[in-house]
Design a protein around this motif. Structure first.
Motif, PDB file in Angstrom:
ATOM      1  N   ASN A 172      94.488  21.773 101.263  1.00  0.00           N
ATOM      2  CA  ASN A 172      94.541  20.785 102.338  1.00  0.00           C
ATOM      3  C   ASN A 172      95.344  21.276 103.532  1.00  0.00           C
ATOM      4  O   ASN A 172      94.946  21.092 104.686  1.00  0.00           O
ATOM      5  CB  ASN A 172      95.152  19.483 101.805  1.00  0.00           C
ATOM      6  N   ARG A 173      96.454  21.890 103.255  1.00  0.00           N
ATOM      7  CA  ARG A 173      97.306  22.359 104.350  1.00  0.00           C
ATOM      8  C   ARG A 173      96.618  23.468 105.143  1.00  0.00           C
ATOM      9  O   ARG A 173      96.585  23.440 106.378  1.00  0.00           O
ATOM     10  CB  ARG A 173      98.638  22.853 103.777  1.00  0.00           C
ATOM     11  N   GLY A 174      96.059  24.444 104.432  1.00  0.00           N
ATOM     12  CA  GLY A 174      95.390  25.544 105.121  1.00  0.00           C
ATOM     13  C   GLY A 174      94.170  25.084 105.901  1.00  0.00           C
ATOM     14  O   GLY A 174      93.897  25.574 107.004  1.00  0.00           O
ATOM     15  N   GLY A 175      93.409  24.141 105.340  1.00  0.00           N
ATOM     16  CA  GLY A 175      92.237  23.632 106.031  1.00  0.00           C
ATOM     17  C   GLY A 175      92.605  22.906 107.308  1.00  0.00           C
ATOM     18  O   GLY A 175      91.944  23.063 108.344  1.00  0.00           O
ATOM     19  N   ALA A 176      93.671  22.097 107.252  1.00  0.00           N
ATOM     20  CA  ALA A 176      94.113  21.380 108.447  1.00  0.00           C
ATOM     21  C   ALA A 176      94.596  22.348 109.518  1.00  0.00           C
ATOM     22  O   ALA A 176      94.298  22.185 110.707  1.00  0.00           O
ATOM     23  CB  ALA A 176      95.226  20.406 108.067  1.00  0.00           C
ATOM     24  N   ALA A 177      95.345  23.363 109.107  1.00  0.00           N
ATOM     25  CA  ALA A 177      95.827  24.348 110.077  1.00  0.00           C
ATOM     26  C   ALA A 177      94.664  25.079 110.742  1.00  0.00           C
ATOM     27  O   ALA A 177      94.687  25.342 111.951  1.00  0.00           O
ATOM     28  CB  ALA A 177      96.761  25.341 109.379  1.00  0.00           C
ATOM     29  N   ALA A 178      93.627  25.397 109.971  1.00  0.00           N
ATOM     30  CA  ALA A 178      92.451  26.068 110.539  1.00  0.00           C
ATOM     31  C   ALA A 178      91.762  25.176 111.566  1.00  0.00           C
ATOM     32  O   ALA A 178      91.272  25.658 112.602  1.00  0.00           O
ATOM     33  CB  ALA A 178      91.479  26.437 109.422  1.00  0.00           C
ATOM     34  N   ALA A 179      91.713  23.881 111.304  1.00  0.00           N
ATOM     35  CA  ALA A 179      91.106  22.943 112.243  1.00  0.00           C
ATOM     36  C   ALA A 179      91.868  22.927 113.567  1.00  0.00           C
ATOM     37  O   ALA A 179      91.270  22.966 114.656  1.00  0.00           O
ATOM     38  CB  ALA A 179      91.071  21.546 111.635  1.00  0.00           C
ATOM     39  N   VAL A 180      93.184  22.883 113.493  1.00  0.00           N
ATOM     40  CA  VAL A 180      94.002  22.852 114.710  1.00  0.00           C
ATOM     41  C   VAL A 180      93.891  24.177 115.467  1.00  0.00           C
ATOM     42  O   VAL A 180      93.788  24.193 116.703  1.00  0.00           O
ATOM     43  CB  VAL A 180      95.464  22.535 114.367  1.00  0.00           C
ATOM     44  N   ARG A 181      93.891  25.284 114.747  1.00  0.00           N
ATOM     45  CA  ARG A 181      93.753  26.590 115.424  1.00  0.00           C
ATOM     46  C   ARG A 181      92.412  26.694 116.143  1.00  0.00           C
ATOM     47  O   ARG A 181      92.316  27.300 117.218  1.00  0.00           O
ATOM     48  CB  ARG A 181      93.914  27.722 114.405  1.00  0.00           C
ATOM     49  N   HIS A 182      91.362  26.115 115.567  1.00  0.00           N
ATOM     50  CA  HIS A 182      90.054  26.096 116.227  1.00  0.00           C
ATOM     51  C   HIS A 182      90.142  25.327 117.547  1.00  0.00           C
ATOM     52  O   HIS A 182      89.599  25.772 118.576  1.00  0.00           O
ATOM     53  CB  HIS A 182      89.018  25.460 115.302  1.00  0.00           C
ATOM     54  N   LEU A 183      90.825  24.212 117.544  1.00  0.00           N
ATOM     55  CA  LEU A 183      90.990  23.429 118.767  1.00  0.00           C
ATOM     56  C   LEU A 183      91.816  24.202 119.797  1.00  0.00           C
ATOM     57  O   LEU A 183      91.506  24.191 120.999  1.00  0.00           O
ATOM     58  CB  LEU A 183      91.654  22.093 118.442  1.00  0.00           C
ATOM     59  N   GLN A 184      92.844  24.859 119.336  1.00  0.00           N
ATOM     60  CA  GLN A 184      93.670  25.659 120.252  1.00  0.00           C
ATOM     61  C   GLN A 184      92.868  26.802 120.866  1.00  0.00           C
ATOM     62  O   GLN A 184      92.977  27.084 122.062  1.00  0.00           O
ATOM     63  CB  GLN A 184      94.889  26.206 119.501  1.00  0.00           C
ATOM     64  N   VAL A 252      91.723  15.679 118.861  1.00  0.00           N
ATOM     65  CA  VAL A 252      92.309  14.979 117.727  1.00  0.00           C
ATOM     66  C   VAL A 252      91.779  15.581 116.430  1.00  0.00           C
ATOM     67  O   VAL A 252      90.576  15.787 116.276  1.00  0.00           O
ATOM     68  CB  VAL A 252      92.027  13.456 117.777  1.00  0.00           C
ATOM     69  N   PHE A 253      92.707  15.926 115.549  1.00  0.00           N
ATOM     70  CA  PHE A 253      92.342  16.334 114.192  1.00  0.00           C
ATOM     71  C   PHE A 253      92.457  15.105 113.311  1.00  0.00           C
ATOM     72  O   PHE A 253      93.509  14.456 113.265  1.00  0.00           O
ATOM     73  CB  PHE A 253      93.260  17.439 113.678  1.00  0.00           C
ATOM     74  N   THR A 333      86.699  25.641 104.116  1.00  0.00           N
ATOM     75  CA  THR A 333      86.105  26.390 105.229  1.00  0.00           C
ATOM     76  C   THR A 333      85.855  25.438 106.389  1.00  0.00           C
ATOM     77  O   THR A 333      85.586  24.239 106.185  1.00  0.00           O
ATOM     78  CB  THR A 333      84.772  27.048 104.825  1.00  0.00           C
ATOM     79  N   LEU A 334      85.921  25.958 107.599  1.00  0.00           N
ATOM     80  CA  LEU A 334      85.665  25.158 108.791  1.00  0.00           C
ATOM     81  C   LEU A 334      84.181  25.218 109.126  1.00  0.00           C
ATOM     82  O   LEU A 334      83.599  26.300 109.207  1.00  0.00           O
ATOM     83  CB  LEU A 334      86.488  25.678 109.969  1.00  0.00           C
ATOM     84  N   VAL A 335      83.561  24.055 109.312  1.00  0.00           N
ATOM     85  CA  VAL A 335      82.160  23.958 109.691  1.00  0.00           C
ATOM     86  C   VAL A 335      82.113  23.489 111.148  1.00  0.00           C
ATOM     87  O   VAL A 335      82.504  22.351 111.441  1.00  0.00           O
ATOM     88  CB  VAL A 335      81.397  22.981 108.779  1.00  0.00           C
ATOM     89  N   VAL A 336      81.667  24.344 112.030  1.00  0.00           N
ATOM     90  CA  VAL A 336      81.692  24.039 113.473  1.00  0.00           C
ATOM     91  C   VAL A 336      80.361  23.389 113.887  1.00  0.00           C
ATOM     92  O   VAL A 336      79.289  23.960 113.688  1.00  0.00           O
ATOM     93  CB  VAL A 336      81.942  25.312 114.301  1.00  0.00           C
ATOM     94  N   ARG A 337      80.496  22.200 114.450  1.00  0.00           N
ATOM     95  CA  ARG A 337      79.320  21.491 115.007  1.00  0.00           C
ATOM     96  C   ARG A 337      79.634  21.106 116.452  1.00  0.00           C
ATOM     97  O   ARG A 337      80.434  21.778 117.108  1.00  0.00           O
ATOM     98  CB  ARG A 337      78.967  20.293 114.137  1.00  0.00           C
ATOM     99  N   GLU A 338      79.051  20.057 116.959  1.00  0.00           N
ATOM    100  CA  GLU A 338      79.100  19.774 118.392  1.00  0.00           C
ATOM    101  C   GLU A 338      80.311  18.980 118.858  1.00  0.00           C
ATOM    102  O   GLU A 338      80.563  18.880 120.058  1.00  0.00           O
ATOM    103  CB  GLU A 338      77.819  19.034 118.812  1.00  0.00           C
ATOM    104  N   SER A 339      81.080  18.387 117.948  1.00  0.00           N
ATOM    105  CA  SER A 339      82.183  17.532 118.373  1.00  0.00           C
ATOM    106  C   SER A 339      83.421  18.321 118.817  1.00  0.00           C
ATOM    107  O   SER A 339      84.332  17.755 119.419  1.00  0.00           O
ATOM    108  CB  SER A 339      82.582  16.568 117.252  1.00  0.00           C
ATOM    109  N   ALA A 340      83.450  19.626 118.521  1.00  0.00           N
ATOM    110  CA  ALA A 340      84.594  20.448 118.920  1.00  0.00           C
ATOM    111  C   ALA A 340      84.215  21.923 118.901  1.00  0.00           C
ATOM    112  O   ALA A 340      83.439  22.362 118.051  1.00  0.00           O
ATOM    113  CB  ALA A 340      85.768  20.223 117.991  1.00  0.00           C
TER     114      ALA A 340
END
Length: 340
Positions: A172-184, A252-253, A333-340
């Motif tokens: 959970n922690r690693g997945g959340a961090a990956a989401a934020v890094r994608h936004l950054q 927003v994550f 894993t991060l799945v990238v779609r259209e919202s970000a």
């Protein structure tokens, strides 16, 4: 899928299953002498036992007696979320596949906040050989610690000493961090979060991943964090609070896809375009994430595999072959779609 295995060095039933190329349930059926197993599969399991030096040591069960052939799945949630969140159907499918293959019957218990005593009396009554706890809040810790039968937690249990218990979790922690890094990486600088419940490990761990990626506790603006209960309505309410506090937010994550539905609704009502004005990333990769408007970028967690692996670990605990607490963390894993 990445698997971090923090187990005792002695071979377990899960190790035998992996070496034989079968599920833990199938390996358990072979070791318990079930006849409905193909000869080739039986040979593979027996060879894995010999190669690993696996020793089967059956642990005595409280109130020793004949096995019931039944295990309980204890859902530490109240009714509304159980029937609205696709997470529970997905994890129960994984549990069902693993246990029914082993010829084990499943009983589902709802441990609601208002009445835990009924579920506890059933667990203590010798009706089941073991219990699999799912979605454990802190309120479930008493039942978890008092249960005198083999048990496994699907998710890190919310207790002071989780290492006492066998559990299967996701990163959970690693997945959340990956989401934020994608936004950054996309140039977002005012990233907020709708975090999960404070009394659940996924809520805490996903928030910790967000905090770590932003820069640490001393860097994170407390006004950029709002909590929900993993339900859609709570996501909408939390997003409204964030817009009031930080009207200039640009991302927003969200700690669950169901809450992200509420977040998208709140943004739409506020006239914010996704992703032009505000980028949104969820967590779960639930089926609904593909049909939102726009389709949701999200962290995929292997929910069905989580259920199956936790059920397999429970079989090993019941069988007595998991001599020490067994802790497994499945990757995300991060799945990238259209919202970000």
């Amino acid at each position: 899928m990445t698997v971090l295995d923090l187990s005792d060095p002695r071979p377990t039933l899960a190790d035998v299953a992996r070496a034989a190329g079968v599920s833990s349930a199938t390996a358990s059926r072979v070791l318990n002498g079930f006849p409905q197993v193909r000869a080739q599969t039986r040979r593979q399991v027996e060879q894995a036992v010999r190669t690993l030096g696996y020793v089967r040591q059956r642990a005595p069960r409280a109130g020793e007696g004949p096995r019931t052939g039944t295990v309980a799945v204890v859902l530490c949630e109240d009714g509304p979320r159980l029937f609205s969140d696709p997470f529970f159907g997905r994890i129960m499918w994984g549990v069902h596949q693993e246990l029914t293959t082993a010829g084990v019957q499943v009983v589902v218990l709802m441990m609601q906040a208002a009445d835990q005593a009924t579920a506890f009396r059933y667990l203590a009554g010798g009706h089941v050989d073991g219990a699999l706890f799912v979605s454990t809040h802190t309120r479930c810790t008493t039942a978890l610690s008092r249960a005198e039968l083999p048990l496994v937690s699907a998710g890190r249990p919310m207790v002071a000493d989780p290492a006492r218990y066998t559990y299967v979790d996701v990163d959970n922690r690693g997945g959340a961090a990956a989401a934020v890094r994608h936004l950054q990486a996309a140039g977002r600088r005012r990233i907020t979060t709708v975090a999960g419940p404070k009394d659940m490990a996924p809520g805490r761990d996903r928030l910790a991943g967000y905090v770590a990626a932003i820069g640490g506790p001393g860097v994170v603006d407390p006004g950029s964090v709002a909590h929900g209960d993993f339900g859609q309505a709570s996501g909408e309410h939390a997003m409204r609070r964030l817009l009031d506090r930080r009207p200039d937010l640009d991302a927003v994550f969200v700690a669950s896809d169901v809450m992200a539905l509420g977040v998208l609704r709140a943004l739409r009502r506020a006239g914010r375009r996704v992703p032009d004005d505000v980028a949104v990333v969820g967590f779960d990769n639930a089926p609904i994430s593909r049909t939102t408007d726009p389709p949701l970028t999200t962290v995929s967690q292997p929910v069905e595999a989580l259920g199956a692996r936790a059920a397999g670990e429970l079989l090993a605990v019941i069988d007595g072959t998991a001599a020490q607490p067994h802790r497994v963390v499945l990757g995300t894993t991060l799945v990238v779609r259209e919202s970000a």
